[in-house]
Structures are given as C-alpha cells and as structure tokens.
Design a protein around this motif. Structure first.
Motif, mmCIF file in Angstrom:
data_model
loop_
_atom_site.group_PDB
_atom_site.id
_atom_site.type_symbol
_atom_site.label_atom_id
_atom_site.label_comp_id
_atom_site.label_asym_id
_atom_site.label_seq_id
_atom_site.Cartn_x
_atom_site.Cartn_y
_atom_site.Cartn_z
ATOM 1 N N PRO A 87 33.858 46.441 32.744
ATOM 2 C CA PRO A 87 34.994 46.079 31.898
ATOM 3 C C PRO A 87 36.231 46.876 32.287
ATOM 4 O O PRO A 87 36.155 48.065 32.572
ATOM 5 N N GLY A 88 37.376 46.206 32.321
ATOM 6 C CA GLY A 88 38.622 46.867 32.694
ATOM 7 C C GLY A 88 38.925 46.827 34.175
ATOM 8 O O GLY A 88 39.998 47.272 34.602
ATOM 9 N N ALA A 89 37.991 46.309 34.992
ATOM 10 C CA ALA A 89 38.204 46.273 36.440
ATOM 11 C C ALA A 89 39.413 45.421 36.803
ATOM 12 O O ALA A 89 40.170 45.752 37.725
ATOM 13 N N ARG A 90 39.628 44.330 36.045
ATOM 14 C CA ARG A 90 40.763 43.456 36.334
ATOM 15 C C ARG A 90 42.078 44.196 36.167
ATOM 16 O O ARG A 90 43.005 44.025 36.972
ATOM 17 N N ASN A 91 42.180 45.037 35.148
ATOM 18 C CA ASN A 91 43.414 45.807 34.939
ATOM 19 C C ASN A 91 43.666 46.787 36.082
ATOM 20 O O ASN A 91 44.801 46.974 36.516
ATOM 21 N N GLY A 92 42.591 47.394 36.561
ATOM 22 C CA GLY A 92 42.737 48.314 37.683
ATOM 23 C C GLY A 92 43.203 47.613 38.940
ATOM 24 O O GLY A 92 44.085 48.107 39.662
ATOM 25 N N LEU A 93 42.644 46.447 39.239
ATOM 26 C CA LEU A 93 43.038 45.697 40.428
ATOM 27 C C LEU A 93 44.475 45.186 40.304
ATOM 28 O O LEU A 93 45.224 45.167 41.289
ATOM 29 N N TYR A 94 44.859 44.777 39.096
ATOM 30 C CA TYR A 94 46.233 44.316 38.886
ATOM 31 C C TYR A 94 47.227 45.453 39.123
ATOM 32 O O TYR A 94 48.279 45.259 39.747
ATOM 33 N N TYR A 95 46.882 46.631 38.651
ATOM 34 C CA TYR A 95 47.739 47.803 38.881
ATOM 35 C C TYR A 95 47.810 48.120 40.370
ATOM 36 O O TYR A 95 48.869 48.512 40.885
ATOM 37 N N TYR A 96 46.720 47.922 41.071
ATOM 38 C CA TYR A 96 46.644 48.242 42.503
ATOM 39 C C TYR A 96 47.533 47.327 43.340
ATOM 40 O O TYR A 96 48.223 47.784 44.269
ATOM 41 N N ASN A 152 41.208 48.801 60.436
ATOM 42 C CA ASN A 152 41.678 49.991 59.727
ATOM 43 C C ASN A 152 42.450 49.617 58.464
ATOM 44 O O ASN A 152 42.196 50.159 57.380
ATOM 45 N N CYS A 153 43.405 48.694 58.599
ATOM 46 C CA CYS A 153 44.200 48.282 57.428
ATOM 47 C C CYS A 153 43.342 47.544 56.406
ATOM 48 O O CYS A 153 43.492 47.748 55.196
ATOM 49 N N ALA A 154 42.444 46.683 56.895
ATOM 50 C CA ALA A 154 41.569 45.948 55.976
ATOM 51 C C ALA A 154 40.639 46.898 55.231
ATOM 52 O O ALA A 154 40.365 46.708 54.036
ATOM 53 N N THR A 155 40.171 47.937 55.919
ATOM 54 C CA THR A 155 39.302 48.920 55.274
ATOM 55 C C THR A 155 40.044 49.675 54.180
ATOM 56 O O THR A 155 39.496 49.940 53.104
ATOM 57 N N SER A 156 41.301 50.035 54.450
ATOM 58 C CA SER A 156 42.098 50.739 53.439
ATOM 59 C C SER A 156 42.273 49.885 52.192
ATOM 60 O O SER A 156 42.131 50.363 51.061
ATOM 61 N N PHE A 157 42.584 48.603 52.394
ATOM 62 C CA PHE A 157 42.755 47.708 51.248
ATOM 63 C C PHE A 157 41.431 47.511 50.515
ATOM 64 O O PHE A 157 41.380 47.510 49.280
ATOM 65 N N PHE A 158 40.366 47.347 51.277
ATOM 66 C CA PHE A 158 39.043 47.119 50.701
ATOM 67 C C PHE A 158 38.602 48.313 49.865
ATOM 68 O O PHE A 158 38.131 48.162 48.723
ATOM 69 N N SER A 159 38.743 49.510 50.414
ATOM 70 C CA SER A 159 38.353 50.718 49.676
ATOM 71 C C SER A 159 39.246 50.917 48.453
ATOM 72 O O SER A 159 38.797 51.448 47.421
ATOM 73 N N GLY A 160 40.524 50.500 48.544
ATOM 74 C CA GLY A 160 41.413 50.576 47.390
ATOM 75 C C GLY A 160 40.914 49.708 46.240
ATOM 76 O O GLY A 160 41.009 50.101 45.061
ATOM 77 N N CYS A 161 40.384 48.540 46.567
ATOM 78 C CA CYS A 161 39.815 47.674 45.530
ATOM 79 C C CYS A 161 38.622 48.336 44.862
ATOM 80 O O CYS A 161 38.443 48.231 43.635
ATOM 81 N N VAL A 162 37.809 49.032 45.669
ATOM 82 C CA VAL A 162 36.648 49.728 45.108
ATOM 83 C C VAL A 162 37.099 50.814 44.139
ATOM 84 O O VAL A 162 36.567 50.943 43.019
ATOM 85 N N VAL A 163 38.100 51.578 44.528
ATOM 86 C CA VAL A 163 38.563 52.696 43.715
ATOM 87 C C VAL A 163 39.227 52.213 42.432
ATOM 88 O O VAL A 163 38.919 52.683 41.327
ATOM 89 N N PHE A 164 40.152 51.258 42.549
ATOM 90 C CA PHE A 164 40.935 50.867 41.376
ATOM 91 C C PHE A 164 40.159 49.989 40.403
ATOM 92 O O PHE A 164 40.503 49.944 39.220
ATOM 93 N N SER A 165 39.141 49.304 40.870
ATOM 94 C CA SER A 165 38.294 48.601 39.905
ATOM 95 C C SER A 165 37.588 49.608 38.998
ATOM 96 O O SER A 165 37.446 49.389 37.788
ATOM 97 N N THR A 166 37.191 50.739 39.577
ATOM 98 C CA THR A 166 36.550 51.789 38.782
ATOM 99 C C THR A 166 37.562 52.534 37.923
ATOM 100 O O THR A 166 37.262 52.931 36.788
ATOM 101 N N LEU A 167 38.787 52.746 38.447
ATOM 102 C CA LEU A 167 39.824 53.398 37.656
ATOM 103 C C LEU A 167 40.202 52.553 36.443
ATOM 104 O O LEU A 167 40.509 53.092 35.373
ATOM 105 N N GLY A 168 40.206 51.239 36.614
ATOM 106 C CA GLY A 168 40.454 50.374 35.467
ATOM 107 C C GLY A 168 39.397 50.544 34.401
ATOM 108 O O GLY A 168 39.695 50.542 33.192
ATOM 109 N N TYR A 169 38.170 50.711 34.823
ATOM 110 C CA TYR A 169 37.069 50.949 33.893
ATOM 111 C C TYR A 169 37.238 52.285 33.185
ATOM 112 O O TYR A 169 37.067 52.391 31.962
ATOM 113 N N MET A 170 37.614 53.324 33.951
ATOM 114 C CA MET A 170 37.826 54.642 33.354
ATOM 115 C C MET A 170 39.022 54.639 32.407
ATOM 116 O O MET A 170 39.034 55.331 31.386
#
Length: 430
Positions: A87-96, A152-170
């Motif tokens: 829950p909240g992952a969508r908000n994190g991705l939107y912020y990202y 390299n660029c795709a990995t940065s974006f991909f890892s950003g999605c992983v991080v901010f989906s969790t930040l939205g949850y937090m």
C-alpha cells in the motif's frame, strides 16, 4: 522528529547506529575511536574474495562477475514485484517520476548528476579503459558502448522504482511526506529506512536476506572493477608485474585493506562524507574534462573516427561526431559551476561540524588526483624544442607512429590488426 526536545528514532536506526557502527565511541573527525574489530574481519573476508577473483585477471574475474553482475537484477526484480504490491507504492512512484524543474537552477544538482553517471558508468575512473583493453582489436566497441550506456541508465531507473515504491509504503506507514522519510544520515535509505520497511512485511527475514545479498554483490562487483583498473594500468607498463600478477594483486589488496581502516572505524560516519565531498566529484569532473578536450579537440574527431573505421570498418554517424565535438563544452561548464559553488568551509552534518583543518586536508586529497595531469603537461611541453608557441603546438598535435612488421616480430605481445601496418595517428598525452 522530536518530542519535548528529544529526537525519536526507529529500531532499525538504533540498531544500525549504536550496534553496527557504535558511533557513540567516536566524538568526531578528529577522534575516530579506533577500528571496529567485527568490521575489520568482514572487510578481510571481502578482500579475500576480491583477491581470488582478480589474481588471474579476466580468467578468474570474468567468471565471478557472471554472478555478481546478474544476481542484483534478479533480486531487484523480486523486490520490485513485492514493492508494487505494498500500500502506498503508487504514491512513491508518482513522486519519483514527477519532475521538479526548479532543481535545474541549482548547480549542485548538475554536479551530482554528472558525478553519478561517471561513478555508475565508469568514465574518468579508468575502469572502462582497463576492462576494454582485454578485447580484440576488431571488437564491436560501438555496440558495447551503446549497450552499456543503455543498461546503466535503465538500471538506475529500474532501481529507483524499487526504492520509491517502498518509500511510498513507508510514507503511508509513518504518516510523513516521502521527502522526509529518509533521515539525516547518508546511509539512512539503505541501512535504516529500507530495512525498517522490510521488517514490517510478511516473511521479513527472506526479504532482508535477499536485499543484503544484493548489496554485497553490488559492492564486491564495484570493487572488482576499481581494483582491476589500477592493476591493469601497472601491468601494462611492466612485464615484471605481469609475470608476477598474483603477488602484485596480493600487495594491492593488502594496501587497500589497511587504507580502508578509517572508514570502518567507530568514526567512519565522518570519514565517508569527507571522502564523498573531497575524493570524487570535483576530481573526476576535472579528469573527464581533460580527457574530452584531449580526445575531441587536440586529437581530433576526424582522426578518432578514422581509428574507429580501422577497428569496425565504418565511420561513426554525424550524431556521434557532433556530440563528441560539443561534449567538452558541457563538461567544462559543469566543472566550472562545481568549482564556483565549492564550499571552502568545513563540512556540516546535522549535529556536527568538521574541524577547520579538514578543508585543507580535503583539498590536498583533491590535488593528489588532479595535479599529475598539469604536471605531466608542463614536463611534456618543456621536453619539446623551439619557442614556447612551437612547443605548445607540438604538444597538442597528434604524432604519427608506423607499426612495421619488424617491430611486431620484435614484440609479439602487440596485438595489432594488419590494417595498422599503415601510418596511424596515436594520441599524444598532454
């Protein structure tokens, strides 16, 4: 956050700061408090693995990299799927993905972005040059360069999605804005916030295990590349070191191990920001600026394109040639902005200000990495003949070298394509 003047902390923050790091045993940058024994043992294990991965060169490191380079992608995919279900992952991705164009006015953002791409992709650190030197002469470097940059660029974006989906949850869990979830420490996201989020999930032990396995593989993989660049540079200049590579790698790993002690001391939380401030950004920007000017302007795009044609059989397109011609301008602008905005005041953390002498020490550290370039340039100009203008013109003019069949027979270690028996321009160091 605080209440009645007392700052409240999470369990993960308490454990990380006061159990893992034991920051209470250090009072500041001028009192690191000694080396933490458990970290020294862990670091020894890491460098032992690094040694056995590098002692035979690409024959050994290439096999290890298949694991350390691919495992993080598998784990990131697993963590992303889990994060998207929170829950909240969508908000994190939107912020990202929502841009803040006001940040473009801040020169520090441009400097941080350039430093990040240099750090993640490797230009300026010698890593790409060292690793690519093991390729065949006719290797498709064009394909490799485009593929590496894209991944390299795709990995940065991909890892950003992983991080901010969790930040939205937090953010939803703590009822705080996303930009306030991460605390005041540089390592808060990795070692405090993310573990705290994992601890609230079902099967938290499993998620924590794969997360820290990913961090270990990423760290070891980065260490492989950085040390290999240094080893390759020395071995290319000395046949003695090449013949005794195992012992040379052992010495390098031992030196790296002991030089890492300040970072694993009880005051390591002060050493890491210091090295991050004075050991990377400005130095690598200067080095890359010099590289781009030397290759694109002194050596020349035309000669560089001819070299690519000798390797691949075709000239690079007009798009790449225009980018190469303009890139020194943009890199130089970012470097100048970084110098202009460099602070000559001690680093300030949330509750600590570095001593005044740390500024002088930091600039000495910077100069150690950048001064060899102008010093060598001065020596090279002085070695010429004629007037100062003639020497400068000679120093920045590519010199021709003829590879004859006789020289190849005398030195069979030269791996040179037959097309290079004709005169080929080679880059003159400046």
């Amino acid at each position: 956050m605080s209440r009645n003047g007392t700052r409240l902390t999470t369990p993960s923050e308490e454990y990380y700061l006061y159990n893992v790091l034991e920051v209470q045993k250090s009072t500041g940058f001028d009192d690191l408090g000694g080396v933490k024994t458990s970290m020294a043992v862990c670091l020894l294990a890491v460098f032992t693995m690094v040694y056995f991965a590098l002692w035979k060169g690409p024959q050994s490191s290439g096999k290890i990299v298949w694991v350390t380079a691919t495992a993080p992608y598998v784990i990131l995919t697993i963590l992303l799927i889990r994060g998207l279900l929170l829950p909240g992952a969508r908000n994190g991705l939107y912020y990202y993905v929502t841009p803040d164009f006001e940040k473009l006015k801040d020169p520090a953002v441009w400097s941080a972005a350039a430093t990040q791409i240099f750090f993640s992709l490797g230009p300026g650190f010698g890593v790409l040059l060292a690793l690519s030197s093991y390729n065949d002469f006719n290797n498709n470097c064009y394909r490799d360069a485009v593929t590496t940059s894209t991944i390299n660029c795709a990995t940065s974006f991909f890892s950003g999605c992983v991080v901010f989906s969790t930040l939205g949850y937090m953010s939803l869990l703590t009822n705080r804005p996303i930009n306030e979830v991460v605390g005041e420490h540089d390592a808060s996201l990795i070692f405090i916030v993310y573990p705290q989020a994992l601890a609230t999930m079902d099967y938290s032990c499993f998620w924590s295990l794969i997360f820290f396995i990913m961090l270990i593989t990423l760290g070891i993989d980065s260490t492989f590349a950085g040390i290999e660049a240094l080893i390759t540079g020395f071995c290319d200049e000395s046949r003695f070191l090449t013949k005794n590579r195992k012992w040379f790698v052992l010495v390098i790993c031992i030196v790296y191990y002991f030089l890492s002690f300040p970072a694993i001391s009880y005051g390591g939380q002060f050493v890491i920001p210091f090295l991050d401030e004075y050991g990377v950004s400005l130095s690598v920007l200067f080095i890359v600026t010099c590289e781009m000017i030397a290759v694109c302007w002194f050596y020349g795009i035309d000669q560089f394109s001819k070299d690519i044609r000798a390797m691949l059989g075709f000239y690079p397109g007009i798009y790449w040639r225009v980018c190469w011609m303009c890139s020194p301008v943009f890199i130089s602008i970012i470097f100048i902005m970084t110098v202009w905005n460099s602070s000559f005041k001690p680093i300030q953390m949330a509750s600590y200000t570095f001593p005044w002498w740390s500024v002088a020490l930091g600039w000495v550290l910077r100069m150690l990495s950048v001064l060899p370039i102008p010093i060598f340039a001065i020596i090279y100009v002085l070695s010429g003949t004629g007037s100062l203008t003639d020497r400068l013109k000679w120093a920045i003019t590519p010199q021709q070298r003829r590879h004859s069949a006789t020289s190849l027979a005398a030195d069979p270690t030269q791996i040179i394509d037959s097309s290079l028996l004709d005169p080929v321009h080679t880059l003159t160091p400046v």
